[in-house]
Design a protein around this motif. Structure first.
Motif, PDB file in Angstrom:
ATOM      1  N   ALA A 231       0.987  -1.309   0.365  1.00 42.08           N
ATOM      2  CA  ALA A 231      -0.118   0.486   0.051  1.00 42.08           C
ATOM      3  C   ALA A 231       0.854   1.098   0.214  1.00 42.08           C
ATOM      4  CB  ALA A 231      -0.567  -0.370   1.700  1.00 42.08           C
ATOM      5  N   LEU A 232       2.047   1.018   0.511  1.00 40.24           N
ATOM      6  CA  LEU A 232       3.006   2.379   0.943  1.00 40.24           C
ATOM      7  C   LEU A 232       3.578   2.579  -0.353  1.00 40.24           C
ATOM      8  CD1 LEU A 232       4.557   1.856   4.566  1.00 40.24           C
ATOM      9  CD2 LEU A 232       2.563   3.390   3.720  1.00 40.24           C
ATOM     10  N   LEU A 233       3.931   1.301  -1.251  1.00 44.18           N
ATOM     11  CA  LEU A 233       4.850   1.265  -2.278  1.00 44.18           C
ATOM     12  C   LEU A 233       4.021   2.198  -3.166  1.00 44.18           C
ATOM     13  CD1 LEU A 233       6.709   0.576  -4.203  1.00 44.18           C
ATOM     14  CD2 LEU A 233       5.242  -1.731  -4.757  1.00 44.18           C
ATOM     15  N   THR A 234       2.417   1.653  -3.268  1.00 46.43           N
ATOM     16  CA  THR A 234       0.906   2.673  -4.678  1.00 46.43           C
ATOM     17  C   THR A 234       1.912   3.286  -4.228  1.00 46.43           C
ATOM     18  OG1 THR A 234      -0.319   2.850  -2.793  1.00 46.43           O
ATOM     19  CG2 THR A 234      -0.307   0.713  -4.374  1.00 46.43           C
ATOM     20  N   HIS A 235       1.748   4.754  -3.576  1.00 47.04           N
ATOM     21  CA  HIS A 235       2.158   6.423  -3.035  1.00 47.04           C
ATOM     22  C   HIS A 235       3.626   6.379  -4.007  1.00 47.04           C
ATOM     23  CE1 HIS A 235      -1.560   6.462  -0.738  1.00 47.04           C
ATOM     24  NE2 HIS A 235      -1.032   5.418  -0.053  1.00 47.04           N
ATOM     25  N   VAL A 236       4.409   5.669  -4.252  1.00 45.09           N
ATOM     26  CA  VAL A 236       6.312   5.625  -4.673  1.00 45.09           C
ATOM     27  C   VAL A 236       5.847   5.145  -6.064  1.00 45.09           C
ATOM     28  CG1 VAL A 236       8.411   5.056  -4.486  1.00 45.09           C
ATOM     29  CG2 VAL A 236       6.894   4.973  -2.481  1.00 45.09           C
ATOM     30  N   MET A 237       5.369   4.992  -6.804  1.00 43.87           N
ATOM     31  CA  MET A 237       5.295   4.151  -8.295  1.00 43.87           C
ATOM     32  C   MET A 237       3.664   3.385  -7.869  1.00 43.87           C
ATOM     33  SD  MET A 237       7.797   0.788  -7.976  1.00 43.87           S
ATOM     34  CE  MET A 237       7.576   0.082  -9.519  1.00 43.87           C
ATOM     35  N   PRO A 238       4.003   3.604 -10.024  1.00 38.81           N
ATOM     36  CA  PRO A 238       2.204   2.508 -10.130  1.00 38.81           C
ATOM     37  C   PRO A 238       1.890   1.613 -10.109  1.00 38.81           C
ATOM     38  CG  PRO A 238       3.011   3.939 -12.112  1.00 38.81           C
ATOM     39  CD  PRO A 238       4.139   4.243 -11.095  1.00 38.81           C
ATOM     40  N   VAL A 239       1.049   1.137  -8.944  1.00 35.67           N
ATOM     41  CA  VAL A 239       1.302  -0.227  -8.983  1.00 35.67           C
ATOM     42  C   VAL A 239      -0.204  -0.597  -9.486  1.00 35.67           C
ATOM     43  CG1 VAL A 239       0.881  -2.488  -7.021  1.00 35.67           C
ATOM     44  CG2 VAL A 239       2.980  -0.415  -7.525  1.00 35.67           C
TER      45      VAL A 239
END
Length: 788
Positions: A231-239
């Motif tokens: 969930a945090l990764l989705t704020h860094v890159m498109p997932v």
């Protein structure tokens, strides 16, 4: 590994508290960030579709590339010649003021609504072309104001616009953006079903509540932290949105399996008489090393997706690799800490009573004098009855049948050629459909028959023809884009191309140097003839219309984009497969100091992958059992599924290969007898591999109950793949081949041994002094293992 084990057992409470704190912290950070924001990033450098998208974005016309959804209105009585029940005004009120709907325009046969703001709308001319020839069906196009709307946006639009249905007006929602928008929420999620299935199997295998629960706790810890980090990764890159479901699937499957292997080895060590701490250390030095190696291999295989150059898969690969890494970490830290707390209760009560208790007796004799006499009496009684109990134990040992997997291992050894040929024949037959696999983008005919997406698709097909669901455009860019004569030439050329619906051609200049020519194919979007049409337009039909670089014509639209995506991935698939197989070959070769073992492992994994994907082609593409499984009417395989499937499957196959061959190699190092090593290795790991495989099969099958074609196909494909791997490849084909090859299995050139690093999966320095003399009875008797 020993140091890690000692730390986890001696500081068990700190390890457990640390994991709990990490999970809580990750979840708090995820919630503070607003939760997951999944979005797709479908970029294909070097393709016509990407060139057209970049051109529109550069001209500040990116909204032309924004995703759209389609509403299908069907009159149950009468016609739709006039606007039904004030539809435009009602639709305006329903969604234009809703912030989370993100609607830009609503285009109907009777006019258009532009949601320019929460309180301002503008109407445009009617679009009679959106009305069917029989006037009973109408198309309403919903355009979003974002290039990548949140995954919850279509659901918001659906919930607000479905209220416009009435007993006289049927409204269905179709198109990719509304896929699975009305899917019912299951009573039990696939994740819960997976845990329940794992609990039942683990309870049968371990026969004690503590040992059954620990693998599930380990997997749950990895799941809780992994989902939060994704969930945090989705704020860094498109997932993309199915990443979470894929990570859940992988964590539950491999997490429980990894813990199963470690706990099983720990229980076996306890039965040999080891102390709890020594047993955990030995388990991590053997099964734990295999878990570490297998987990790294899975991560490498999944991260290999990044080498394809498709940005759409970057988030999938990184997110899933993070989840698998946490699963591996939990198995090597949290699990040993909990095993230390559980102590000898990891064994069933009947087996705990058989373990030596001299130390306990001495403590009790010293600390509790009043009961000393009782203990001495019991001790003397046990000593007096020892000859009788020994004879009874001997009779039970001689009367007990040989364990099932020992009998199976012996049978495979004696009939290695038959077992190997039979297993290879089964896999080869199942792999045959793989060679007819067609890559493409499945349309809405592959959603369940009861879904609004499928109903809308079929209404359009009946009213307009199957090609109306296609979305194709020509993007004309250059100084002649606004030249009516030139545009007429383009449309005339398009009219003469086979498989183009001539009545659907519409030319529209949108700026001084860009024009769009929209059209439909006669064939359906997923039909191979539609892809051929796109290629024909680019390679032949349109080439004479732009002989110089001043004016370019690009074939664009969702249908063309997916055709480009499929072609782009297909062209790189062979390199990806070779890279993953080659790297795995090198890792196995170095770990087992054997060229043959690494080579056969790569070949077996490729064969298993081909067989499982052949089954998917037969089920989905050919339509065998496709409808009963909720996969629709059958169609082409999504372009990214083969590479994603291969990456995951190859990693999982390597897991079972590592667990089997590491035990065989461990026995080979001890005895230098290949036939004994293969038989002992299979007899001791076969049952655990099949139990682990059964857990994975049930976990993956549960995802057939989920939403989305991608998740369903992944669940079905991986369940079939694990079944073939755990019940045919590892217990039959691999040991049969290793028996047949004999000592050649362990061939490793001396010059290669000098230049490659020494990495071992097994630890050969277990504390043998803690093992009773009769511990050898736990392995097959070498005298009973025939050798030839």
């Amino acid at each position: 590994m020993k140091a890690l084990s000692r730390f986890a057992t001696r500081h068990r409470w700190w390890v457990i508290i640390g994991w709990i704190a990490a999970i809580v912290l990750i979840q708090v950070l995820s919630s503070s960030a607003g939760g997951a924001r999944y979005k797709d990033d479908l970029k294909m450098p070097g393709t016509d579709s990407q060139a057209a998208a970049d051109l529109l974005a550069k001209a500040h016309l990116a909204q032309q590339s924004n995703p759209t959804g389609t509403l299908v209105l069907h009159a149950r009585t009468g016609t739709l010649t006039s606007e039904p029940d004030g539809f435009i005004q009602r639709a305006d009120k329903a969604v234009c003021g809703v912030k989370d709907a993100h609607i830009a325009t609503i285009t109907t046969p009777w006019g258009q609504v532009a949601c320019t703001s929460s309180d301002g709308r503008s109407d445009t001319a009617p679009r009679p072309d959106l009305l069917s020839p029989d006037k009973k069906t109408a198309i309403v196009e919903v355009a979003y104001n974002e290039a990548k709307p949140a995954d919850t946006t279509p659901k918001v639009v659906y919930d607000h616009l479905k209220t416009l249905r009435s007993h006289t007006l049927q409204i269905e929602f179709t198109g990719d953006s509304f896929d699975s928008v009305d899917a019912p929420t299951p009573v039990l999620s696939p994740q819960v079903l997976g845990f329940l299935a794992a609990f039942v199997i683990l309870a049968i295998v371990f026969r004690t509540f503590g040992a059954t629960l620990l693998p599930m706790i380990s997997a749950a810890a990895a799941l809780g932290s992994g989902v939060g980090l994704i969930a945090l990764l989705t704020h860094v890159m498109p997932v993309t949105d199915f990443t979470s479901a894929l990570a859940d699937l992988m964590v539950i499957g491999v997490g429980i399996d990894y813990a199963l292997f470690i706990v099983t080895r720990h229980r076996r060590n306890l039965l040999k008489g080891m102390s709890v701490e020594d047993s955990i250390t030995a388990a991590l030095s053997t099964a734990g090393r295999a878990v570490l190696f297998a987990g790294i291999t899975v991560c490498i295989a999944i991260l290999g997706l990044c080498a394809l150059g498709a940005s759409f898969l970057y988030g999938v690969a990184i997110g899933t690799a993070i989840a698998v890494s946490l699963t591996m970490l939990a198995s090597l830290t949290l699990l040993p800490a909990m095993l230390s707390l559980l102590g000898r209760r990891a064994l069933p009560r009947s087996q705990r009573e058989e373990l030596p208790s001299d130390k306990t007796v001495k403590i009790l004799l010293c600390v509790i004098p009043p009961v000393c006499v009782l203990f001495w009496a019991l001790y003397l009684l046990q000593w007096a009855l020892r000859p009788i109990t020994t004879r009874r134990a001997a009779r039970r040992a001689t009367s007990n049948p040989t364990p099932l997997w020992t009998r199976w291992a012996t049978l495979v050894q004696r009939r290695s050629v038959i077992a190997g040929v039979l297993a290879a024949a089964i896999l080869a037959v199942l792999a045959l459909p793989f060679f007819s696999m067609r890559i493409g983008h499945p349309d809405q005919s592959n959603t369940p028959a009861s879904s609004t997406s499928r109903k809308g698709y079929e209404l359009i097909q009946e009213a307009y023809g199957q090609g109306y669901n296609s979305n194709l455009q020509l993007v004309v860019a250059g100084p002649r884009a606004t030249d009516k004569t030139y545009l007429n030439t383009v449309t005339d050329t398009l009219t003469g191309v086979p498989n183009v619906n001539t009545s659907s051609i519409t030319a529209l200049p949108i700026s001084k140097d860009i024009a769009l020519v929209a059209f439909k194919s006669i064939s359906s979007p997923q039909d191979a003839r539609t892809v051929d049409l796109v290629n024909h337009l680019r390679d032949t039909a349109l080439k004479p219309l732009h002989p110089d670089d001043n004016t370019k014509i690009y074939v664009y639209g969702e249908t063309a984009m997916f055709a480009d995506f499929s072609a782009s991935l297909s062209s790189k698939m062979i390199y990806f497969i070779l890279a993953v197989v080659g790297l795995s070959f090198l890792l196995l070769m170095v770990a087992f100091r054997s060229v043959v073992v690494a080579l056969t492992a790569a070949a077996m994994n490729l064969l298993a992958a081909g067989a499982s994907f052949g089954a998917i082609v037969a089920i989905f593409q050919w339509g065998w059992l496709s409808e009963p499984l909720g996969l629709g009417a059958g169609g082409p395989i999504e372009a990214f599924l083969p590479v994603l499937f291969f990456a995951i499957l190859f990693g999982l196959s390597m897991d079972y290969q590592v667990f089997l061959v590491s035990r065989i190699h461990e026995e080979w190092v001890r005895s230098r007898n290949n036939h004994r090593a293969v038989t002992v290795g299979l007899s001791e790991t076969g049952g655990i591999i099949t139990a682990a495989g059964l857990i994975m099969i049930l976990v993956f099958s549960g995802f057939l109950l989920g939403n989305g074609l991608t998740t369903k196909l992944l669940g079905l494909g991986l369940a079939l793949a694990v079944f073939l791997d755990a019940f045919i490849v590892r217990p039959m084909l691999v040991p049969a081949l290793m028996q047949w090859l004999g000592n050649a299995n362990w061939w490793y050139p001396a010059w290669l041994d000098k230049i490659t690093p020494h990495v071992t999966i097994e630890a050969h320095d277990e504390p043998e002094n803690t093992i009773p003399a009769n511990a050898s009875s736990l392995r097959p008797d070498p005298d009973k293992v025939s050798e030839h």
